[in-house]
Design a protein around this motif. Structure first.
Motif, short mmCIF file in Angstrom:
data_model
loop_
_atom_site.label_atom_id
_atom_site.label_comp_id
_atom_site.label_asym_id
_atom_site.label_seq_id
_atom_site.Cartn_x
_atom_site.Cartn_y
_atom_site.Cartn_z
N MET A 130 20.70 40.68 20.38
CA MET A 130 21.82 40.16 21.06
C MET A 130 22.79 41.26 20.32
N ALA A 131 23.96 41.66 20.94
CA ALA A 131 24.79 42.51 20.72
C ALA A 131 26.55 42.39 21.28
N LEU A 132 27.43 42.74 20.54
CA LEU A 132 28.75 42.82 20.94
C LEU A 132 28.91 43.55 22.21
N VAL A 133 29.10 42.91 23.39
CA VAL A 133 29.38 43.81 24.45
C VAL A 133 30.96 44.02 25.14
N TYR A 134 31.36 45.29 25.22
CA TYR A 134 32.45 45.42 25.98
C TYR A 134 32.29 46.02 27.39
N SER A 135 32.49 45.14 28.11
CA SER A 135 32.33 45.35 29.67
C SER A 135 33.50 45.99 30.27
N TYR A 136 33.26 47.19 30.93
CA TYR A 136 34.21 48.27 31.40
C TYR A 136 34.31 47.81 32.91
N ILE A 137 35.25 47.64 33.71
CA ILE A 137 35.32 47.67 35.10
C ILE A 137 36.33 48.43 35.52
N ARG A 138 36.08 49.26 36.39
CA ARG A 138 37.05 50.20 37.21
C ARG A 138 36.89 50.33 38.68
N PHE A 139 37.63 50.42 39.22
CA PHE A 139 37.73 51.03 40.61
C PHE A 139 38.84 52.09 41.03
N SER A 140 38.77 52.99 41.83
CA SER A 140 39.99 53.92 42.00
C SER A 140 41.25 53.44 42.79
N TYR A 144 32.27 42.35 37.95
CA TYR A 144 32.34 41.24 37.12
C TYR A 144 31.08 40.35 36.83
N GLN A 145 30.47 40.01 38.08
CA GLN A 145 29.25 39.37 38.37
C GLN A 145 28.15 39.73 37.41
N GLY A 146 27.89 41.15 37.80
CA GLY A 146 27.08 41.92 37.13
C GLY A 146 26.75 41.97 35.58
N ALA A 147 28.02 42.16 35.09
CA ALA A 147 28.29 41.96 33.60
C ALA A 147 28.17 40.72 33.20
N ALA A 148 28.52 39.68 33.65
CA ALA A 148 28.44 38.19 33.19
C ALA A 148 26.86 37.92 33.38
N ARG A 157 22.13 36.82 30.35
CA ARG A 157 20.71 37.09 30.40
C ARG A 157 20.05 37.42 28.69
N GLY A 158 20.89 38.34 28.18
CA GLY A 158 20.58 38.91 26.80
C GLY A 158 21.16 37.84 25.64
N LYS A 159 21.89 37.04 26.00
CA LYS A 159 22.58 36.18 24.86
C LYS A 159 23.46 36.88 24.39
N HIS A 160 24.21 37.97 24.89
CA HIS A 160 25.27 38.61 24.03
C HIS A 160 26.34 38.03 24.04
N THR A 161 27.23 38.66 23.10
CA THR A 161 28.62 38.19 23.15
C THR A 161 29.69 39.08 23.67
N LEU A 162 30.34 38.59 24.52
CA LEU A 162 31.63 39.46 25.22
C LEU A 162 32.54 39.61 24.14
N ALA A 163 32.95 40.90 24.01
CA ALA A 163 34.05 41.25 23.22
C ALA A 163 35.45 40.85 23.64
#
Length: 251
Positions: free
Chosen positions: A1-11, A25-29, A34-40
């Motif tokens: 498990m880890a602290l996850v910083y989800s970065y989303i960008r489009f131009s 967004y769904q891919g990050a979620a 799945r990994g029982k990580h924590t969203l920052a």
């Protein structure tokens, strides 16, 4: 498990109406669950922000994350999660790889979800086989952006060449209407309001008083739905009132 910083960008902001935001967004979620990580808590969203010249790195949400990493506010072992490496950068191999390696060197992992899930860490930088894929991805992303830029530039060059026959766009001042057959058409009622503003200014009347008078005599113009001091001021300084068109290129 880890602290996850989800970065989303489009131009482009138009992509917000498509599937890009939902997919990222769904891919990050899914990855976090799945990994029982924590969203920052730090929200990293660069919507309508280009990575071709590094705008996301210098002014966008990504710059906030990079600053936090530099200041030691992002714990080592944390994950920067992106859909694809081209979300991070499209600047070309040198700049893109420098960004990639700086993040990993700080003890932050980078996880990509596409084309397949990959985990990059500090040790990846010493593995030529692992590094090869990011280099190719950065190169192809930059080349794709170059081609898009050239196609767009060619398109606008041609539109400028045809400007005497066809308007560049339907964008226009609020006292001009658009007719599908005639093109730009002066709205006489709104034009009278513009002329009134200028005449009262010539008469020596201040903008505050002009605003009061024009609000009593004419229907509001512009997008706000009401006469405002800023609109009156803009009218008096706007070169479009006497038909000036300044062609320019965005680089």
């Amino acid at each position: 498990m880890a602290l996850v910083y989800s970065y989303i960008r489009f131009s482009t902001k138009m992509q917000m109406d498509g599937d890009s935001l939902r997919r990222q967004y769904q891919g990050a979620a899914n990855f976090i669950d799945r990994g029982k990580h924590t969203l920052a808590d730090l929200t990293l969203r660069d919507m309508g922000v280009s990575a071709f010249r590094g705008k996301n790195k210098h002014k966008g949400s990504l710059s906030v994350f990079l600053k936090a990493v530099k200041e030691g506010k992002v714990p080592k072992g944390s994950i920067l999660l992106v859909e694809n490496l081209d979300r991070l950068s499209r600047e070309g191999i040198n700049e893109a790889y420098r960004l990639f390696s700086d993040i990993l060197s700080a003890g932050i992992k980078i996880v990509t979800l596409m084309p397949i899930e990959r985990v990059y860490d500090k040790d990846s930088l010493t593995n030529i086989a692992t590094v090869l894929e990011p280099l190719i991805t950065f190169h192809l992303a930059h080349e794709e952006s170059l081609k898009k830029r050239e196609r767009l530039k060619s398109h606008w060059d041609e539109r400028r060449n045809q400007i005497n026959n066809k308007p560049l766009s339907k964008r226009r001042p609020s006292w001009i209407d658009w007719d599908d057959e005639k093109g730009f058409v002066l709205n006489k009622d709104k034009a009278k309001a513009i002329q009134y503003i200028f005449q009262r200014c010539i008469d020596g009347i201040g903008q505050k008083q002009i605003l009061t008078e024009v609000a009593d005599k004419f229907d509001p113009m512009g997008t706000s739905g009401a006469w405002t001091g800023s609109f009156v001021s803009k009218v008096l300084t706007d070169p479009t009132t006497f038909g000036q068109l300044q062609l320019h290129e965005v680089t």
